[in-house]
Motif scaffolding. Structure first.
Motif, PDB file in Angstrom:
ATOM      1  N   SER A 152     -10.357 -17.463 -24.073  1.00 47.94           N
ATOM      2  CA  SER A 152      -9.251 -16.798 -24.097  1.00 47.94           C
ATOM      3  C   SER A 152      -7.920 -17.428 -23.674  1.00 47.94           C
ATOM      4  O   SER A 152      -8.080 -18.855 -23.129  1.00 47.94           O
ATOM      5  CB  SER A 152      -9.160 -15.706 -23.061  1.00 47.94           C
ATOM      6  OG  SER A 152      -9.293 -16.356 -21.877  1.00 47.94           O
TER       7      SER A 152
ATOM      8  N   CYS B  12     -14.670 -21.494 -15.774  1.00 53.41           N
ATOM      9  CA  CYS B  12     -14.401 -19.968 -16.434  1.00 53.41           C
ATOM     10  C   CYS B  12     -14.658 -18.920 -15.302  1.00 53.41           C
ATOM     11  O   CYS B  12     -15.180 -19.243 -14.295  1.00 53.41           O
ATOM     12  CB  CYS B  12     -15.341 -19.601 -17.566  1.00 53.41           C
ATOM     13  SG  CYS B  12     -17.109 -19.800 -17.177  1.00 53.41           S
TER      14      CYS B  12
ATOM     15  N   ARG C 247     -13.579  -8.131 -23.154  1.00 47.12           N
ATOM     16  CA  ARG C 247     -14.050  -8.224 -24.460  1.00 47.12           C
ATOM     17  C   ARG C 247     -14.070  -6.715 -25.128  1.00 47.12           C
ATOM     18  O   ARG C 247     -14.839  -6.696 -26.167  1.00 47.12           O
ATOM     19  CB  ARG C 247     -15.309  -9.137 -24.821  1.00 47.12           C
ATOM     20  CG  ARG C 247     -15.115 -10.616 -24.380  1.00 47.12           C
ATOM     21  CD  ARG C 247     -16.257 -11.236 -24.785  1.00 47.12           C
ATOM     22  NE  ARG C 247     -15.996 -12.821 -24.846  1.00 47.12           N
ATOM     23  CZ  ARG C 247     -15.919 -13.304 -23.577  1.00 47.12           C
ATOM     24  NH1 ARG C 247     -16.297 -12.771 -22.381  1.00 47.12           N
ATOM     25  NH2 ARG C 247     -15.717 -14.734 -23.365  1.00 47.12           N
TER      26      ARG C 247
ATOM     27  N   GLY D 163     -12.991 -15.976 -29.406  1.00 48.99           N
ATOM     28  CA  GLY D 163     -11.785 -15.632 -28.576  1.00 48.99           C
ATOM     29  C   GLY D 163     -11.468 -14.265 -28.690  1.00 48.99           C
ATOM     30  O   GLY D 163     -11.800 -13.362 -29.437  1.00 48.99           O
ATOM     31  N   TRP D 164     -10.708 -13.794 -27.317  1.00 46.43           N
ATOM     32  CA  TRP D 164     -10.408 -12.498 -26.934  1.00 46.43           C
ATOM     33  C   TRP D 164      -9.320 -12.532 -26.159  1.00 46.43           C
ATOM     34  O   TRP D 164      -8.992 -13.513 -25.232  1.00 46.43           O
ATOM     35  CB  TRP D 164     -11.473 -11.818 -26.437  1.00 46.43           C
ATOM     36  CG  TRP D 164     -11.335 -10.549 -26.042  1.00 46.43           C
ATOM     37  CD1 TRP D 164     -11.357  -9.311 -26.580  1.00 46.43           C
ATOM     38  CD2 TRP D 164     -10.834 -10.047 -24.529  1.00 46.43           C
ATOM     39  NE1 TRP D 164     -10.956  -8.295 -25.784  1.00 46.43           N
ATOM     40  CE2 TRP D 164     -10.672  -8.552 -24.486  1.00 46.43           C
ATOM     41  CE3 TRP D 164     -10.729 -10.754 -23.383  1.00 46.43           C
ATOM     42  CZ2 TRP D 164     -10.410  -8.010 -23.593  1.00 46.43           C
ATOM     43  CZ3 TRP D 164     -10.210 -10.091 -22.070  1.00 46.43           C
ATOM     44  CH2 TRP D 164     -10.118  -8.447 -22.240  1.00 46.43           C
ATOM     45  N   GLU D 165      -8.211 -11.753 -26.347  1.00 47.00           N
ATOM     46  CA  GLU D 165      -7.111 -11.336 -25.311  1.00 47.00           C
ATOM     47  C   GLU D 165      -6.882 -10.035 -25.255  1.00 47.00           C
ATOM     48  O   GLU D 165      -6.873  -9.284 -26.253  1.00 47.00           O
ATOM     49  CB  GLU D 165      -6.069 -12.169 -25.553  1.00 47.00           C
ATOM     50  CG  GLU D 165      -5.194 -11.992 -26.696  1.00 47.00           C
ATOM     51  CD  GLU D 165      -3.839 -12.839 -26.985  1.00 47.00           C
ATOM     52  OE1 GLU D 165      -3.447 -13.121 -26.003  1.00 47.00           O
ATOM     53  OE2 GLU D 165      -3.512 -12.922 -28.281  1.00 47.00           O
ATOM     54  N   CYS D 166      -6.371  -9.591 -24.012  1.00 46.55           N
ATOM     55  CA  CYS D 166      -5.898  -8.047 -24.009  1.00 46.55           C
ATOM     56  C   CYS D 166      -4.461  -8.257 -23.452  1.00 46.55           C
ATOM     57  O   CYS D 166      -4.140  -8.742 -22.489  1.00 46.55           O
ATOM     58  CB  CYS D 166      -6.778  -7.533 -23.070  1.00 46.55           C
ATOM     59  SG  CYS D 166      -6.312  -5.676 -22.736  1.00 46.55           S
TER      60      CYS D 166
ATOM     61  N   ALA E  38      -5.859  -4.964 -27.612  1.00 45.51           N
ATOM     62  CA  ALA E  38      -6.750  -6.142 -27.501  1.00 45.51           C
ATOM     63  C   ALA E  38      -7.014  -6.885 -28.859  1.00 45.51           C
ATOM     64  O   ALA E  38      -7.097  -5.914 -29.918  1.00 45.51           O
ATOM     65  CB  ALA E  38      -8.123  -6.079 -26.648  1.00 45.51           C
TER      66      ALA E  38
ATOM     67  N   TYR F 185      -8.069 -18.730 -20.116  1.00 42.69           N
ATOM     68  CA  TYR F 185      -8.842 -19.938 -19.879  1.00 42.69           C
ATOM     69  C   TYR F 185      -8.140 -21.381 -20.551  1.00 42.69           C
ATOM     70  O   TYR F 185      -8.325 -22.260 -19.593  1.00 42.69           O
ATOM     71  CB  TYR F 185     -10.057 -20.044 -20.623  1.00 42.69           C
ATOM     72  CG  TYR F 185     -10.973 -20.979 -20.454  1.00 42.69           C
ATOM     73  CD1 TYR F 185     -12.031 -21.089 -19.505  1.00 42.69           C
ATOM     74  CD2 TYR F 185     -11.148 -22.184 -21.076  1.00 42.69           C
ATOM     75  CE1 TYR F 185     -12.832 -22.093 -18.838  1.00 42.69           C
ATOM     76  CE2 TYR F 185     -11.829 -23.358 -21.018  1.00 42.69           C
ATOM     77  CZ  TYR F 185     -12.676 -23.025 -19.965  1.00 42.69           C
ATOM     78  OH  TYR F 185     -13.423 -24.525 -19.724  1.00 42.69           O
TER      79      TYR F 185
END
Length: 639
Positions: free
Chosen positions: A33, A257, A108, A75-78, A228, A36
């Motif tokens: 993310s 993490c 996620r 990968g992930w983001e909100c 997201a 991170y």
């Protein structure tokens, strides 16, 4: 050894490490993310500013790439996530706000916007929990593990999403009535292109209040808004290198993490490693100024996502494992022991993977404590609560110590922790003295091994031999002395054999092993046939072989081949694992014992030595499962 400990004590600052914990706790360090990445960039800047050589790399974070069988997360983001409770009269109450509490969202989660009826399904993990309920298009409130609830409610029954108040009890430090106002760290981990969903998190206190309202017949709805995205990215692996005269390495690893704040788990390990790196840099600079030559071995510090980063670092260059003489995992090392209810533990590998590293770490940890004198002065004692425990895995050391990789790697960890994986894991629960002890231990451990020549290795061999005798004597008084004596004999033999990694000659190794056997004989410690479990007959006397020389993917649903299983087969796996004494740890020990040559009989014996559970039929079923997934191969008939 003592000069390394004294140098560490003179250089390490627990207060400085605590400042690093505070800084890292500000980052939302979800694997793969932007948060991170920001934490990794901050850490790299700290190392560079101190003049420490950084040798990092990047690996795919695409949800498809695997290293040693381990899946790299996508990968992930909100950007925004809120959950608003709406009652029958139109009253509105904010339940979850991601900006305010990052753990109020199941990490996620997929995007969503809409209003949904709220229903309660108890644990939500079994079909019986949905008897008489129509959850299609609803949000299901459940306290069970979120992945299982997602499968039961959303995938199988068409629910819209999940509202969870799950928590892991840690009796006696965290019982059912403790920390009820804490949010649990909860995450989805997606496997490739499987159907994805969303969920929010509330405290147990709030969850029970909602169940009471629903039980009184109130109609409640949840207005959910999540912005997201999932995307392919690259994950940074940070490495700080202190070169030695050879390409042999000593590695200190800590995972960077976990979501904000996650102070003890594991900003504390990352901070202790950074402080250890700073201290080692100063110690080496001081020695160089005095004209001392560089040590024999390189020391490398690694900061990576837990497990996935270690899979990638070792799997991306398989030759690395052969260059590493030993490693050390720092995970959750900063606890305020009184507040958290914890003890600083050394976790051993399984007995058949024993090494010199555990005895060395035990001694440097003991010497690295802060000491005080007794009331009248003649005695002294350490202030920290210390312990040693058998293998349980679940962190980066599991990848190193797997015999297929074979790197000695104990773990330092504080356990239990009443604030574990919750919103209460904040920097005020971290103790600078605990951080200092962990950092000192890491510095001394790495310094001793990096500088060890023939005299030091010979001295260490003596420590290992005496440690084996000490454990054997203790085992003689165990409630199960026959098994425990054989377990410690095997551990001692393996620990002595591991000294070859440091250059101890074959003749010296064999002589010390013979001396240990002679000791066992004199003391009556040699195992007799009647104390060992009986051997088992065919067809269990054939050998399975692993496809990947590494631990199984930690989460079963992320394993290779899981998507080929039917829903009943997946449930069958879960029920099977639940009835294995010792659960996943027992199965992981059996997996480690599988080397393509040992029979199931041999594996059952080693698993019993380590865990106390003799389970040949269940282990046969386990390897049939892993073969069904394509993770192992059935025994091949002789030609």
């Amino acid at each position: 050894m003592l000069d390394s400990v004294q140098a560490a004590k003179a250089t390490v600052s627990g207060a400085r490490a605590h400042d690093v914990v505070r800084a890292l706790a500000q980052f939302h360090r979800v694997q793969a993310s932007p948060g991170y990445d920001a934490a990794a960039n901050w850490l790299e800047a700290q190392l560079t500013a101190d003049g420490i050589v950084v040798d990092g790399e990047r690996v795919p974070g695409d949800g498809r790439t695997r290293y040693l069988g381990g899946l790299m997360p996508q990968g992930w983001e909100c950007a925004r996530a809120t959950a608003t409770l709406v009652d029958a009269r139109g009253g509105r109450e904010t339940l979850c706000d991601y900006d305010r509490d990052k753990l109020s969202l199941v990490l996620r989660s997929a995007p969503v916007h809409g209003r949904f009826a709220l229903v309660s399904a108890g644990d939500g993990t079994d079909g019986e929990h949905y008897a008489g309920l129509d959850v299609r298009g609803c949000v299901v409130l459940a306290r069970g593990p979120v992945r299982v609830v997602f499968e039961r409610a959303v995938v199988e029954r068409g629910a819209a999403g999940v509202l969870t108040d799950t928590r892991r009890p840690l009796d006696p430090v965290r019982g059912p009535n403790d920390e009820r106002d804490a949010l649990a760290y909860t995450s989805f981990w997606w496997n490739g292109d499987e159907p994805r969903g969303w969920g929010f998190v509330v405290t147990p206190e709030r969850g029970d209040a909602l169940r009471a309202r629903l039980g009184r017949g109130e109609r409640l709805e949840l207005e959910a808004d999540i912005v997201a995205r999932a995307f392919d990215t690259e994950i940074p692996l940070i490495s700080a290198v202190f070169p030695g005269a050879s390409d042999e390495e000593v590695v200190i690893v800590s995972h960077l993490c976990h979501p904000q704040p996650s102070a003890n788990d594991n900003a504390s390990g990352a901070a202790a490693a950074l402080e250890a790196a700073r201290a080692l840099h100063a110690i080496r600079a001081s020695r160089a100024a005095r004209g001392e030559p560089p040590p024999a071995r390189t020391v490398r510090f690694l900061w990576m996502p837990e497990l996935t980063g270690t899979f990638a670092w070792l799997g991306g260059d398989p030759a690395r494992a052969g260059r590493i003489v030993a490693a050390l995992n720092l995970d959750m090392v900063g606890e305020d022991q009184a507040r958290c209810g914890s003890r600083l533990l050394i976790e051993h590998p399984p007995c058949f993977a024993g090494s010199f590293a555990e005895e060395l770490l035990r001694r440097v940890r003991f010497a690295s404590q802060d000491w005080v004198t007794s009331f009248s002065g003649p005695g002294h004692y350490g202030l920290a609560r210390l312990g040693e425990v058998p293998y349980s895995g679940g962190s980066d050391h599991a990848v190193f110590v797997d015999p297929a990789i074979g790197v000695p790697c104990p773990m330092l960890i504080q356990w239990p922790d009443r604030f574990y994986h919750s919103s209460h894991d904040t920097p005020d629960k971290v103790d600078p003295a605990s951080l200092a002890l962990a950092a000192r231990s890491a510095v001394a451990y790495a310094d001793v091994l990096s500088r060890a020549g023939e005299p030091e290795v010979d001295s260490l061999a003596g420590m290992v031999a005496r440690g084996a005798r000490r454990r054997l004597i203790a085992a003689a008084d165990d409630v199960d002395p026959g098994r425990r004596l054989e377990q410690e004999r095997v551990r001692g033999m393996q620990a002595l054999a591991s000294l070859a990694r440091l250059g101890l000659g074959d003749g010296d190794v064999r002589a010390r092993q013979r001396a240990l056997d002679d000791f066992c004989l004199r003391e009556g410690f040699l195992a007799h046939d009647e104390v060992l479990r009986p051997r088992i007959a065919d067809p269990l006397a054939d050998a399975f072989a692993r496809v990947h020389g590494a631990p199984l993917e930690f989460l079963p649903h992320l394993r290779i081949g899981w998507d080929t299983l039917s829903a009943p087969e997946r449930e069958g796996w879960r029920r099977f694992e639940a009835r294995v004494p010792g659960g996943a740890t027992t199965l992981e020990v059996a997996w480690f014992a599988c080397d393509g040559e040992r029979t199931l009989d041999d594996i059952a014996q080693l698993t019993w030595l380590e865990t106390g559970h003799h389970l040949p039929e269940l282990l046969e079923r386990f390897f049939q499962w892993t073969t069904r997934l394509g993770l192992s191969r059935e025994p091949q008939p002789e030609v």
